[in-house]
Design a protein around this motif. Sequence first.
Motif, PDB file in Angstrom:
ATOM      1  N   ALA A 133       0.845  -1.203   0.000  1.00 29.05           N
ATOM      2  CA  ALA A 133       0.000   0.000   0.000  1.00 29.05           C
ATOM      3  C   ALA A 133       0.880   1.254   0.000  1.00 29.05           C
ATOM      4  O   ALA A 133       0.614   2.215  -0.728  1.00 29.05           O
ATOM      5  CB  ALA A 133      -0.927  -0.008   1.211  1.00 29.05           C
ATOM      6  N   ARG A 134       1.949   1.241   0.795  1.00 29.00           N
ATOM      7  CA  ARG A 134       2.828   2.412   0.868  1.00 29.00           C
ATOM      8  C   ARG A 134       3.516   2.656  -0.475  1.00 29.00           C
ATOM      9  O   ARG A 134       3.557   3.775  -0.981  1.00 29.00           O
ATOM     10  CB  ARG A 134       3.865   2.209   1.981  1.00 29.00           C
ATOM     11  CG  ARG A 134       4.941   3.291   2.097  1.00 29.00           C
ATOM     12  CD  ARG A 134       4.377   4.656   2.517  1.00 29.00           C
ATOM     13  NE  ARG A 134       3.609   4.617   3.725  1.00 29.00           N
ATOM     14  CZ  ARG A 134       4.099   4.797   4.964  1.00 29.00           C
ATOM     15  NH1 ARG A 134       5.383   5.022   5.132  1.00 29.00           N
ATOM     16  NH2 ARG A 134       3.288   4.755   6.017  1.00 29.00           N
ATOM     17  N   LYS A 135       4.040   1.580  -1.048  1.00 29.30           N
ATOM     18  CA  LYS A 135       4.772   1.739  -2.313  1.00 29.30           C
ATOM     19  C   LYS A 135       3.816   2.083  -3.461  1.00 29.30           C
ATOM     20  O   LYS A 135       4.183   2.815  -4.379  1.00 29.30           O
ATOM     21  CB  LYS A 135       5.583   0.489  -2.628  1.00 29.30           C
ATOM     22  CG  LYS A 135       6.856   0.408  -1.790  1.00 29.30           C
ATOM     23  CD  LYS A 135       7.715  -0.758  -2.197  1.00 29.30           C
ATOM     24  CE  LYS A 135       9.111  -0.654  -1.578  1.00 29.30           C
ATOM     25  NZ  LYS A 135       9.877   0.497  -2.116  1.00 29.30           N
ATOM     26  N   LEU A 136       2.600   1.562  -3.387  1.00 26.35           N
ATOM     27  CA  LEU A 136       1.585   1.938  -4.379  1.00 26.35           C
ATOM     28  C   LEU A 136       1.321   3.445  -4.289  1.00 26.35           C
ATOM     29  O   LEU A 136       1.287   4.155  -5.296  1.00 26.35           O
ATOM     30  CB  LEU A 136       0.289   1.150  -4.154  1.00 26.35           C
ATOM     31  CG  LEU A 136      -0.918   1.574  -4.983  1.00 26.35           C
ATOM     32  CD1 LEU A 136      -0.665   1.389  -6.481  1.00 26.35           C
ATOM     33  CD2 LEU A 136      -2.168   0.781  -4.573  1.00 26.35           C
ATOM     34  N   GLY A 175       1.998   8.878  -6.626  1.00 27.22           N
ATOM     35  CA  GLY A 175       2.521  10.246  -6.573  1.00 27.22           C
ATOM     36  C   GLY A 175       3.448  10.530  -7.744  1.00 27.22           C
ATOM     37  O   GLY A 175       3.384  11.593  -8.372  1.00 27.22           O
ATOM     38  N   VAL A 176       4.301   9.544  -8.052  1.00 27.99           N
ATOM     39  CA  VAL A 176       5.226   9.697  -9.186  1.00 27.99           C
ATOM     40  C   VAL A 176       4.448   9.826 -10.492  1.00 27.99           C
ATOM     41  O   VAL A 176       4.738  10.690 -11.333  1.00 27.99           O
ATOM     42  CB  VAL A 176       6.195   8.492  -9.243  1.00 27.99           C
ATOM     43  CG1 VAL A 176       7.002   8.523 -10.543  1.00 27.99           C
ATOM     44  CG2 VAL A 176       7.116   8.494  -8.030  1.00 27.99           C
ATOM     45  N   VAL A 222      -4.099  12.785  -7.236  1.00 29.39           N
ATOM     46  CA  VAL A 222      -3.985  11.664  -6.301  1.00 29.39           C
ATOM     47  C   VAL A 222      -4.306  12.171  -4.901  1.00 29.39           C
ATOM     48  O   VAL A 222      -4.009  13.309  -4.555  1.00 29.39           O
ATOM     49  CB  VAL A 222      -2.585  11.004  -6.363  1.00 29.39           C
ATOM     50  CG1 VAL A 222      -1.489  11.964  -5.926  1.00 29.39           C
ATOM     51  CG2 VAL A 222      -2.537   9.730  -5.538  1.00 29.39           C
ATOM     52  N   ALA A 223      -4.984  11.327  -4.111  1.00 30.99           N
ATOM     53  CA  ALA A 223      -5.281  11.636  -2.710  1.00 30.99           C
ATOM     54  C   ALA A 223      -4.433  10.684  -1.863  1.00 30.99           C
ATOM     55  O   ALA A 223      -4.806   9.531  -1.675  1.00 30.99           O
ATOM     56  CB  ALA A 223      -6.767  11.450  -2.412  1.00 30.99           C
ATOM     57  N   PRO A 224      -3.279  11.157  -1.387  1.00 27.86           N
ATOM     58  CA  PRO A 224      -2.313  10.241  -0.759  1.00 27.86           C
ATOM     59  C   PRO A 224      -2.878   9.483   0.444  1.00 27.86           C
ATOM     60  O   PRO A 224      -3.673  10.012   1.229  1.00 27.86           O
ATOM     61  CB  PRO A 224      -1.192  11.181  -0.316  1.00 27.86           C
ATOM     62  CG  PRO A 224      -1.314  12.391  -1.178  1.00 27.86           C
ATOM     63  CD  PRO A 224      -2.789  12.535  -1.429  1.00 27.86           C
ATOM     64  N   SER A 225      -2.441   8.239   0.571  1.00 26.56           N
ATOM     65  CA  SER A 225      -2.961   7.379   1.644  1.00 26.56           C
ATOM     66  C   SER A 225      -1.888   7.022   2.663  1.00 26.56           C
ATOM     67  O   SER A 225      -2.201   6.387   3.665  1.00 26.56           O
ATOM     68  CB  SER A 225      -3.542   6.095   1.035  1.00 26.56           C
ATOM     69  OG  SER A 225      -2.553   5.417   0.291  1.00 26.56           O
ATOM     70  N   ILE A 230       7.852  -5.850  -4.877  1.00 20.23           N
ATOM     71  CA  ILE A 230       6.755  -4.882  -5.043  1.00 20.23           C
ATOM     72  C   ILE A 230       7.076  -3.902  -6.168  1.00 20.23           C
ATOM     73  O   ILE A 230       6.209  -3.569  -6.983  1.00 20.23           O
ATOM     74  CB  ILE A 230       6.469  -4.132  -3.717  1.00 20.23           C
ATOM     75  CG1 ILE A 230       5.961  -5.106  -2.649  1.00 20.23           C
ATOM     76  CG2 ILE A 230       5.440  -3.033  -3.947  1.00 20.23           C
ATOM     77  CD1 ILE A 230       5.834  -4.491  -1.260  1.00 20.23           C
ATOM     78  N   GLU A 231       8.335  -3.459  -6.222  1.00 23.87           N
ATOM     79  CA  GLU A 231       8.709  -2.537  -7.308  1.00 23.87           C
ATOM     80  C   GLU A 231       8.493  -3.201  -8.675  1.00 23.87           C
ATOM     81  O   GLU A 231       7.985  -2.582  -9.611  1.00 23.87           O
ATOM     82  CB  GLU A 231      10.167  -2.080  -7.166  1.00 23.87           C
ATOM     83  CG  GLU A 231      10.427  -1.172  -5.964  1.00 23.87           C
ATOM     84  CD  GLU A 231       9.666   0.151  -5.992  1.00 23.87           C
ATOM     85  OE1 GLU A 231       9.234   0.582  -7.090  1.00 23.87           O
ATOM     86  OE2 GLU A 231       9.462   0.747  -4.920  1.00 23.87           O
TER      87      GLU A 231
END
Lengths: 325, 365
Positions: free
Chosen positions: B48-51, B56-57, B67-70, B322-323
């Motif tokens: 979830a964090r890396k997504l 954002g990128v 984007v609405a950051p989580s 994940i990347e």
Amino acid sequence: MPVMNLVQAVSYTLASEMARDEAVVVLGEDVGKRGGVFLATEGLYDQFGPDRVIDTPLSEAGIIGAALGMSVHGMRPVAEIQFAEYVFHGFDQLVSQVAKLRYRSAGQFTAPLVVRMPAGGGVKGGHHHSQNPETHFVHTAGLHVVYPSTPSDTVGMLRSAIRSNDPVVLFEPKRLYRAVKEDVPEDPDHIVPVGRAAVRREGDDVVLVSYGGSMAETLQAADALAEQDVASTVIDLRSLMPWDRDTVLEHAARVGRVVLVSESPHTAGFMSEVAATISEQVLDHLLAPPTRVSGADTPYPYAQDRAYLPGPRRILHAVQRVLEY
Amino acid sequence: MIEESSRFEPFQDEPLRVTSDEGAWIASFDLDLDEAELQTLYRELKRARKLDERLGVLQRSGKSSFVAPSSGHEGIQVAIAKSVQAGRDWLFPYYRDYGVVSALGVPLEEIIGQMTGTLADPAGARQMPSHPSSGPLNVFTALSPIASHVPPAAGSGLAQKLAGKGDVTICSFGDGATSEGDWHAAMNFAGVQGAPVVFVCENNRYAISVGLEKQSGSATIAEKARAYGMPGYQVDGMDVLASLYLLRELVERARAGFGPALVDASVYRYGPHSSADDDSIYRPAEEVAAWRARDPLPRYRRFLEQRGSWSDAQEAALDAAIEEELDVAVRRAEAAGVPELGAMFEDVYERVPWHLEEQREEMER
């Protein structure tokens, strides 16, 4: 064939559809034991019980939102809004959530629900028991909007609405709830398709187009014209979104003189769309400008309750203008 | 109020926590999740964090408009996803919830397709970014008007109650949502009906710039539940295990017929409200730093490490995996292409009516 008035046609059709399909449920304020403040759901609670005739808290956002949440599970809720202008408490639910669900999910979810509401003036109900807010919903992509004016059409159109896989807003002309009784079709599969007008009578001198409660005054005007040897075609639109353009244009082109009667506010009302379409598409056949007779762009008045409505006198004035043009 | 025995007491003064900031187990009951499940939770937090970082990128590079950051919400979001049965229960998320949908099993390709407006989005790029959905996983399409999904969630719960199969609905929203009339209408409706709905407030203390003290006259969001005849709980939403234990209990409670509950999950969003916001105008840097120190990811990693259940090598392997997953998802989402012009006229109704056919012809002429 059973004989009934318009409000009886509502409860008759609801019972018929609830018996046919367990997915059909009714919800709203006072729809249970009370049978609705107009008795449009009379008898349903005793026949189908509290799980299918659901008395809700007094909240239109809750009623419409809950109906939507039930419909995504495959239910077919029929929500009653007690008076049309109370729908504004649930306006966002209807225009943002319900109307857009199929579109914004690309059909992953749909909202096969009906929102019924009594509308229209002439009942001494003042500003908040008399309005015709249908144009708001015609302007809302994703909703079908229908407005029957007879008991038989109410049966066929409510049944169409319940069986539709799209959300339908069905206005009921409350001053006609008990105005007339007529035979209604007994066939449990009789429907009136959304989008089809009805030609109530045919004549060659003028076309009168109306819908909902104003059909009563429009037909009275047609009777008065007949006594003066003016023969009118009377079209009951019945559906506003989508509307039966072909029927209207056919008669407008044939006769050349059109009067458009609606009791909703004048400016940008539904008849403005009809007038614009006639002008765009059959201008060469017209003998006079399409002419509107409407409610006023005022709040719905209490003391001038009847004057606000386009009654026979105002309709006849408009007919005279198009005949003498 | 609907009552039943419970491991957790509603209406406590402090948010429920089962791990300390240092990652120690501090609950009064024994941990009963196996190592595989504990590690899965960490993988989903990290995913979830890396997504979120990748989204954002994509936004900054012009591939996405918004984007609405989580980041900071992952603890409660992963717990929401892992408290329900995917494909059986229903979720009514809000726009910041892509940590919920990724942990639930919505493919990253679909999420990124939604964020970048391609046909990898199961909703056909019909909405702006941050409005996820999934038909097969019963994720109701998110919508921008705040709290407007909460009444439908109550109706979903009523339908599930009437069907009698023990399915439940979980509905999440931010703290600002609790001011909307729709929210109160829905809470009341669910309370009256005893609908099996777990309402989760991802309370990050800000509705864009407006702080919680200007949002609510009550001391906590949780205590509002009392007025609707349901239990209300505060939980540390950055403690993934506390969030998971509480939500699982409330989901099973709803499944068993004991009705709705409200969870007030304390979180913090590390980013701005959205890519169109500058949070430095209204949030002191020290405040952000203090909440950063409580980041749910390192905190949970410390918990795993103390159990001997996580290593630097596993961390490196997870990051790389994940990347790679994100790279593949971005490529596939882009390759799916964008909708053609005429698609805007589909799905307004079941069948395209005459007036929309004509408007399409006019536009394509």
